[in-house]
Design a protein around this motif. Structure first.
Motif, PDB file in Angstrom:
ATOM      1  N   VAL A   7       0.824  -1.202   0.000  1.00  0.00           N
ATOM      2  CA  VAL A   7       0.000   0.000   0.000  1.00  0.00           C
ATOM      3  C   VAL A   7       0.863   1.260   0.000  1.00  0.00           C
ATOM      4  O   VAL A   7       0.530   2.251  -0.635  1.00  0.00           O
ATOM      5  N   GLY A  23      -1.201  -4.387   3.089  1.00  0.00           N
ATOM      6  CA  GLY A  23      -2.617  -4.509   3.409  1.00  0.00           C
ATOM      7  C   GLY A  23      -3.055  -5.950   3.262  1.00  0.00           C
ATOM      8  O   GLY A  23      -2.669  -6.632   2.314  1.00  0.00           O
ATOM      9  N   PHE A  40      -5.971   4.044   0.310  1.00  0.00           N
ATOM     10  CA  PHE A  40      -5.974   2.921  -0.637  1.00  0.00           C
ATOM     11  C   PHE A  40      -6.151   3.405  -2.072  1.00  0.00           C
ATOM     12  O   PHE A  40      -5.579   2.828  -3.002  1.00  0.00           O
ATOM     13  N   ALA A  43      -2.863   4.600  -3.544  1.00  0.00           N
ATOM     14  CA  ALA A  43      -1.993   3.482  -3.916  1.00  0.00           C
ATOM     15  C   ALA A  43      -2.564   2.684  -5.081  1.00  0.00           C
ATOM     16  O   ALA A  43      -1.864   1.863  -5.670  1.00  0.00           O
ATOM     17  N   LEU A  51      -3.686  -3.119   8.091  1.00  0.00           N
ATOM     18  CA  LEU A  51      -2.479  -2.482   7.560  1.00  0.00           C
ATOM     19  C   LEU A  51      -1.344  -2.737   8.542  1.00  0.00           C
ATOM     20  O   LEU A  51      -1.473  -2.467   9.738  1.00  0.00           O
TER      21      LEU A  51
END
Length: 177
Positions: A7, A23, A40, A43, A51
């Motif tokens: 992530v 993640g 999220f 990414a 996480l």
């Protein structure tokens, strides 16, 4: 040891240390708040329930990559960190392994903690005195466990030895220090 998405990659230039944020686990989108969803989305990876961050000397992965059980090899030694089983409030016999008092002849002192120390000097109970209290549900690391086999088909890592925590609990596996 399911597939974990990368992530975030932290570097010394931006964050002051090198680390990889992974993640893991499925979760409904409605369970996350807006900042977590944005993390999220930045990414460009699927949202995850957990996480976790792993510090590394040098980072050789990119955001969006997938890390799975194949990063470990058979015969390698690993350290496994997890949360131990919670036992609730326990007495000194179960919590610290102390011996019990005499059971017969009206002693009335069976499972209690024993002497609290001298009376006049220091006139208090030391902080290190082993007393009843909350037991378990703490972070625990078991070191130098040997990887026996890696089943990539079922996404399972077989380890020789004890792993902290109850069944189906989340653990972090690192190469051994």
């Amino acid at each position: 040891a399911g597939p974990c998405a990368v992530v975030q990659v932290k570097t010394t230039e931006t964050d002051g240390y090198n680390a990889v944020q992974l993640g893991f686990g499925d979760v409904k989108e409605s369970k996350l708040n807006k900042p977590e969803k944005g993390h999220f989305a930045k990414a460009n990876v699927k949202i995850a329930k957990h996480l976790r961050e792993f510090r590394m000397a040098d980072v050789d992965v990119k955001v969006g990559d997938e890390v799975n059980a194949s990063v470990f090899a058979d015969g390698e030694t690993v350290d496994i960190q997890g949360t131990t089983k919670g036992k609730g409030f326990q007495g000194v016999i179960k919590r610290h392994g102390q011996h019990r008092g005499p059971m017969g002849h009206g002693s009335m002192y069976h499972r209690r903690p024993g002497s609290m120390g001298p009376t006049s000097t220091p006139g208090r109970v030391f902080k290190v005195k082993k007393l009843p209290g909350h037991m378990g549900n703490v972070a625990c690391t078991i070191q130098n466990l040997q990887v026996v086999d890696i089943d990539t088909e079922n996404i399972v890592i077989l380890v020789k030895g004890n792993v902290p925590g109850p069944k189906k609990s989340l653990v972090m596996i690192r190469t051994s220090v």
